[in-house]
Structure formats: structure tokens, C-alpha cells
Design a protein around this motif. Structure first.
Motif, PDB file in Angstrom:
ATOM      1  N   ILE A  68     -14.927  61.549-144.575  1.00 46.81           N
ATOM      2  CA  ILE A  68     -14.473  62.888-144.205  1.00 46.81           C
ATOM      3  C   ILE A  68     -14.698  63.806-145.398  1.00 46.81           C
ATOM      4  O   ILE A  68     -14.171  63.551-146.488  1.00 46.81           O
ATOM      5  CB  ILE A  68     -12.994  62.895-143.785  1.00 46.81           C
ATOM      6  N   VAL A  69     -15.486  64.851-145.169  1.00 48.43           N
ATOM      7  CA  VAL A  69     -15.745  65.840-146.220  1.00 48.43           C
ATOM      8  C   VAL A  69     -14.856  67.057-145.949  1.00 48.43           C
ATOM      9  O   VAL A  69     -15.020  67.728-144.922  1.00 48.43           O
ATOM     10  CB  VAL A  69     -17.222  66.260-146.237  1.00 48.43           C
TER      11      VAL A  69
ATOM     12  N   GLN B 174     -15.172  67.343-142.115  1.00 54.24           N
ATOM     13  CA  GLN B 174     -16.318  66.974-141.282  1.00 54.24           C
ATOM     14  C   GLN B 174     -16.589  65.483-141.386  1.00 54.24           C
ATOM     15  O   GLN B 174     -16.550  64.901-142.469  1.00 54.24           O
ATOM     16  CB  GLN B 174     -17.563  67.759-141.708  1.00 54.24           C
ATOM     17  N   ILE B 175     -16.865  64.848-140.246  1.00 56.83           N
ATOM     18  CA  ILE B 175     -17.157  63.412-140.204  1.00 56.83           C
ATOM     19  C   ILE B 175     -18.614  63.193-140.580  1.00 56.83           C
ATOM     20  O   ILE B 175     -19.527  63.771-139.966  1.00 56.83           O
ATOM     21  CB  ILE B 175     -16.879  62.835-138.806  1.00 56.83           C
ATOM     22  N   VAL B 176     -18.861  62.368-141.591  1.00 57.31           N
ATOM     23  CA  VAL B 176     -20.217  62.033-142.032  1.00 57.31           C
ATOM     24  C   VAL B 176     -20.283  60.538-142.335  1.00 57.31           C
ATOM     25  O   VAL B 176     -19.258  59.873-142.475  1.00 57.31           O
ATOM     26  CB  VAL B 176     -20.627  62.854-143.282  1.00 57.31           C
TER      27      VAL B 176
ATOM     28  N   GLY C  65     -20.801  64.705-137.818  1.00 63.41           N
ATOM     29  CA  GLY C  65     -20.956  66.148-137.831  1.00 63.41           C
ATOM     30  C   GLY C  65     -19.794  66.897-137.214  1.00 63.41           C
ATOM     31  O   GLY C  65     -19.677  68.110-137.412  1.00 63.41           O
ATOM     32  N   ASP C  66     -18.922  66.180-136.463  1.00 67.61           N
ATOM     33  CA  ASP C  66     -17.770  66.846-135.859  1.00 67.61           C
ATOM     34  C   ASP C  66     -16.764  67.244-136.936  1.00 67.61           C
ATOM     35  O   ASP C  66     -16.590  66.531-137.937  1.00 67.61           O
ATOM     36  CB  ASP C  66     -17.091  65.941-134.843  1.00 67.61           C
ATOM     37  N   VAL C  67     -16.084  68.358-136.704  1.00 67.61           N
ATOM     38  CA  VAL C  67     -15.031  68.826-137.594  1.00 67.61           C
ATOM     39  C   VAL C  67     -13.692  68.437-136.985  1.00 67.61           C
ATOM     40  O   VAL C  67     -13.428  68.723-135.812  1.00 67.61           O
ATOM     41  CB  VAL C  67     -15.103  70.346-137.809  1.00 67.61           C
ATOM     42  N   VAL C  68     -12.872  67.753-137.744  1.00 71.06           N
ATOM     43  CA  VAL C  68     -11.584  67.273-137.249  1.00 71.06           C
ATOM     44  C   VAL C  68     -10.460  67.893-138.074  1.00 71.06           C
ATOM     45  O   VAL C  68     -10.675  68.384-139.185  1.00 71.06           O
ATOM     46  CB  VAL C  68     -11.505  65.734-137.322  1.00 71.06           C
TER      47      VAL C  68
ATOM     48  N   PRO D  39     -15.080  63.993-150.923  1.00 70.99           N
ATOM     49  CA  PRO D  39     -15.295  63.165-149.723  1.00 70.99           C
ATOM     50  C   PRO D  39     -14.404  61.932-149.742  1.00 70.99           C
ATOM     51  O   PRO D  39     -14.331  61.206-150.732  1.00 70.99           O
ATOM     52  CB  PRO D  39     -16.778  62.793-149.822  1.00 70.99           C
ATOM     53  N   GLN D  40     -13.701  61.735-148.629  1.00 64.78           N
ATOM     54  CA  GLN D  40     -12.728  60.650-148.527  1.00 64.78           C
ATOM     55  C   GLN D  40     -13.251  59.576-147.571  1.00 64.78           C
ATOM     56  O   GLN D  40     -13.725  59.883-146.483  1.00 64.78           O
ATOM     57  CB  GLN D  40     -11.387  61.180-148.001  1.00 64.78           C
ATOM     58  N   GLU D  41     -13.131  58.321-147.995  1.00 66.39           N
ATOM     59  CA  GLU D  41     -13.485  57.223-147.117  1.00 66.39           C
ATOM     60  C   GLU D  41     -12.350  56.980-146.122  1.00 66.39           C
ATOM     61  O   GLU D  41     -11.179  56.992-146.493  1.00 66.39           O
ATOM     62  CB  GLU D  41     -13.737  55.939-147.907  1.00 66.39           C
ATOM     63  N   LEU D  42     -12.722  56.768-144.874  1.00 73.73           N
ATOM     64  CA  LEU D  42     -11.760  56.402-143.835  1.00 73.73           C
ATOM     65  C   LEU D  42     -11.894  54.897-143.612  1.00 73.73           C
ATOM     66  O   LEU D  42     -12.891  54.438-143.052  1.00 73.73           O
ATOM     67  CB  LEU D  42     -12.026  57.174-142.547  1.00 73.73           C
TER      68      LEU D  42
END
Length: 435
Positions: A306-307, A284-286, A89-92, A70-73
Motif C-alpha cells: 500500500i502506497v 494505492q494497492i501495488v 492500482g485501486d485506491v483504498v 510503502p507498507q507491506e500488507l
């Protein structure tokens, strides 16, 4: 009646004896001894069965590569959120826009900041060009002065030579006039010439002396003019060179200003591109850290995580220092993943069902804060593939397989608290034999 009573009592007594015999099976052949002997033999046989020693540990699903975790934005610049393009929850995909920021620092609020900075750069560049023209004009002026002074020096040098010859000629004339005047005086004293002749010789002598003095003065004046011309040229040249140096200094200052303004312009341009937060990779945005519009982000603050979706799964486990020497890279480890049913026989891994296999990929050489050593275990490609639905953070129970020993030895080892058997694979032993 008495006989009947005795008969009944006799029957009751016989019934009691029959019940006792039936309960305690008196006179009946018993097989319990054989069952006990068989159980004992079975227990002895079980004690000699092979048992696979193992090390147990709890862990969780992670990845072997840092960029797959998991990466921090984070926001590089401070700003105000004015628009969200995604939700939790959106996938980017990599390059998708997450959110848009607005400037909050007064130094960057001007919407024409880039254009104005560009105008300053152009003005400074023009100034550099003007000063460059001035340097070129000064060089041309110095060159012209050098050509003029060369000609003038030649002219004055020739004049000095001519005046020197004239002075020498006047000096010779004066010597001749002086000698004639002296002889004429001697002749006058002897009575051989008249007074008029003596006065004529005296006049001629005075005239020759005046010409000599005039020629010498003219010679010295010409030499003075030559020296003055040289000094005047040096003065003008020094002045021109000073103006040239001043112009070159201005060029250097203007060039430095151009470089500084260009740096600022690029910073402003790059900063304008930072108003849109872009996803560095797909996932995925979490864990959105900000929940609405007009919220302020500080410099470097996290806005979301972002996972990644495509990851190489691994299991992160922690083992005790006493078990660390028993582990090595490439060693097999069995897993039970949370949510995936399995039947496990601790000492007989081949008889277990629903377990997965892995290989130790990383053994950290420093102890963690919990007092244990961190181990990363990757998927064993030669065994049952891991489930595709595994998620980061899923719990896992690890069983690191060690040496095969008899059951009785394992019981004896656990009763005495001894560590498992340390062993090396055959490949390692063969390598040592070759060495």
C-alpha cells in the motif's frame, strides 16, 4: 601586340598586390587588440565574481515518516485466498477489505469451534461452582462437628469430675470399712466381740473395696471416652479438611482450565477476524504478490503493498564522508527533480530557474552499505513549494549550498583538489559569541 601583353601583365600584377592588401588588411586600422584587451579585462572581472560552493549528490523522493512510506500488507496467519476485493492500482481507505482467506490448518477447520469451546468453558465454570458448594458443605460439616464435640467434651468433662468424686467417696468408704474391720478383729482377738460381728465387718469391707474398684474403673473409662471423643473428632475433622482441600484443588485446576479455555476462545475469535485482510491506512494497492484464487499464503507472507497518497515529501541523498562535516541540520539544499525542466547555473543559484529548495532534516550517524552517509532533506516552506505530483522514487539532483568565494579561488581549489570551505551560519557564530 607586345605592348598589349605587357599592359595585361601589369594589370595582373597590380591585381595581385591589391588582393594581398585586401586579404591581409595592409594599411587598414585593426581593432583586434582592443577586443583582446576587453576580453582579458572581462575574464579578470569574472574571476572576481562571487561563486557559491556546493556539494552535488543524486537522490530520490521519499518521506520523513516511516508510516508514509510503502507498507507491506502481510498475512498474520496462513490461509487460502478465496476472494479478492481490490485489484492493483485501486485506491483504498483505512479499514477497507483487501482479500478474504480460508483456513488450511486442521486444528481450526471446525465451523463450530467457537461454540464448542464456549461450551467447555461453561462446563468448567459449572464444575468450579459444584466444587465450591462442596467446600461450603464441608465447612458447615466441620462447624457442626466442632459444636457437637464441644458439647460432648463438656458432658464428658462433667462426668469425669462426677466419677472422680464418686471414686474418692468410695475410697473413703473403703478406708472406713477397713478401719472398722481391723478394730473388729482386734476386739475378736480380745474376746470382746463375736465371730458373726467380725464376718459382718469383713463383708462390709469387701463391699466397700468392690465399690472403690468399680468407681475407679468408671472414672478411668470416662477419661478414656473423653480422649477417644477428642481423637474421633480430630480424625473426622482431618478427613473433612482433606476433602475440602481436594475440592479446593479441583477448583484451582478447573479455574486454570477455564483460564486456558478462555485464552483459546479469544485466540480463536481473533483468528476468525484475521480471515479478512484489512488495509491499515489509505493508499494505492501495488505489487500484489498473489495473482489468483486458492493460492496459499504462508504465515507473515506479503500479499501486496500500500502506497500512501498523503505524504510529506523528502529527498533521500547520499554524500561522501569527506563532505559530511560540511553539512548540518537546517542547511539549504537546491533540487532538480526528474521530469521538471530547469536551467541551472552551478555557482549562481539565484540565477537558476526551475529549481526547488529544501532543508536538511536528518543526518544519519552511521555509514550505509554504499560507503556514503544518508541524508534526508525536507521541503523548505519559505521557498518555492514542491510539485504536488511528485511520486515516491522520483529522481532528484541535489546541490547543497556552501560558502560564497571568488571564481578564481574556486578554480584554484579544484585544480589543487582542495575541499570546499567549511563555514558556519551567522546564527551559530552569534550563539558561540554569546556563550
Amino acid at each position: 601586340m607586345r605592348e598589349i601583353k605587357q599592359t595585361i601583365e601589369q594589370e595582373i600584377t597590380n591585381a595581385k598586390f591589391r588582393s594581398f592588401d585586401l586579404v591581409y588588411r595592409i594599411g587598414v586600422k585593426n581593432h583586434v587588440r582592443y577586443w583582446l584587451i576587453g576580453a582579458l579585462l572581462l575574464l579578470i572581472a569574472v574571476l572576481f565574481l562571487p561563486w557559491t560552493q556546493n556539494i552535488r549528490a543524486k537522490g530520490a523522493i521519499t518521506t520523513l515518516r516511516q508510516e508514509q512510506r510503502p507498507q507491506e500488507l502481510n498475512s498474520i496467519i496462513p490461509g487460502r485466498i478465496i476472494k479478492w476485493y481490490v485489484k492493483e492500482g485501486d485506491v483504498v481507505k483505512a479499514g477497507d477489505t483487501i482479500a478474504q482467506l480460508a483456513e488450511i490448518k486442521d486444528s481450526y477447520l471446525d465451523p463450530e469451534l467457537l461454540n464448542r469451546t464456549k461450551e467447555q468453558i461453561n462446563a468448567k465454570k459449572s464444575s468450579v461452582g459444584f466444587y465450591g458448594d462442596k467446600v461450603a458443605a464441608t465447612d458447615a460439616q466441620i462447624t457442626a462437628m466442632q459444636q457437637v464435640v464441644i458439647l460432648k467434651m463438656k458432658q464428658l468433662s462433667l462426668k469425669v469430675i462426677a466419677d472422680s468424686f464418686e471414686a474418692v467417696s468410695a475410697a473413703n468408704d473403703m478406708k472406713i470399712a477397713e478401719a472398722q474391720f481391723r478394730r473388729q478383729k482386734i476386739m475378736r482377738d480380745s474376746g470382746l466381740s463375736s465371730l458373726v460381728q467380725l464376718e459382718q465387718r469383713n463383708q462390709y469391707y469387701q463391699s466397700a473395696l468392690a465399690k472403690k474398684t468399680s468407681a475407679e474403673m468408671k472414672f478411668f473409662n470416662t477419661k478414656t471416652e473423653l480422649i477417644q471423643a477428642q481423637a474421633e473428632f480430630l480424625e473426622k475433622k482431618s478427613k473433612a479438611q482433606g476433602e475440602k482441600a481436594a475440592a479446593q484443588s479441583e477448583i484451582s485446576n478447573s479455574t486454570a482450565d477455564v483460564a486456558k479455555l478462555s485464552n483459546q476462545y479469544e485466540n480463536y475469535r481473533i483468528r476468525n477476524g484475521m480471515y479478512y485482510l484489512i488495509a491499515p491506512q489509505g493508499g494505492q494497492i501495488v505489487q500484489a504478490n498473489k495473482s489468483g484464487l486458492n493460492e496459499i499464503l504462508k504465515e507473515g507472507e506479503k500479499i501486496a503493498e500500500i502506497v500512501p497518497l498523503q505524504i510529506d515529501h523528502a529527498v533521500e541523498i547520499y554524500v561522501r564522508p569527506v563532505d559530511l562535516p560540511l553539512l548540518s541540520k537546517g542547511q539549504k539544499v537546491r533540487f532538480l527533480f526528474d521530469g521538471y525542466p530547469a536551467i541551472v547555473f552551478s555557482g549562481w543559484p539565484k540565477a537558476s530557474y526551475g529549481i526547488f529548495s529544501g532543508e536538511i532534516a536528518v543526518i544519519e550517524s552511521s555509514v550505509s552499505s554504499n560507503g556514503k552517509f544518508r541524508i534526508l532533506v525536507g521541503e523548505d516552506k519559505s521557498y518555492r513549494p514542491w510539485p504536488k505530483t511528485l511520486m515516491l522514487g522520483t529522481g532528484a539532483s541535489a546541490i547543497a549550498l556552501l560558502h560564497d568565494v571568488p571564481v578564481w579561488y574556486e578554480l584554484w581549489r579544484n585544480i589543487n583538489g582542495f575541499p570546499p570551505e567549511y563555514y558556519q551560519t551567522k546564527e551559530k557564530n552569534n550563539d558561540k559569541g554569546k556563550k
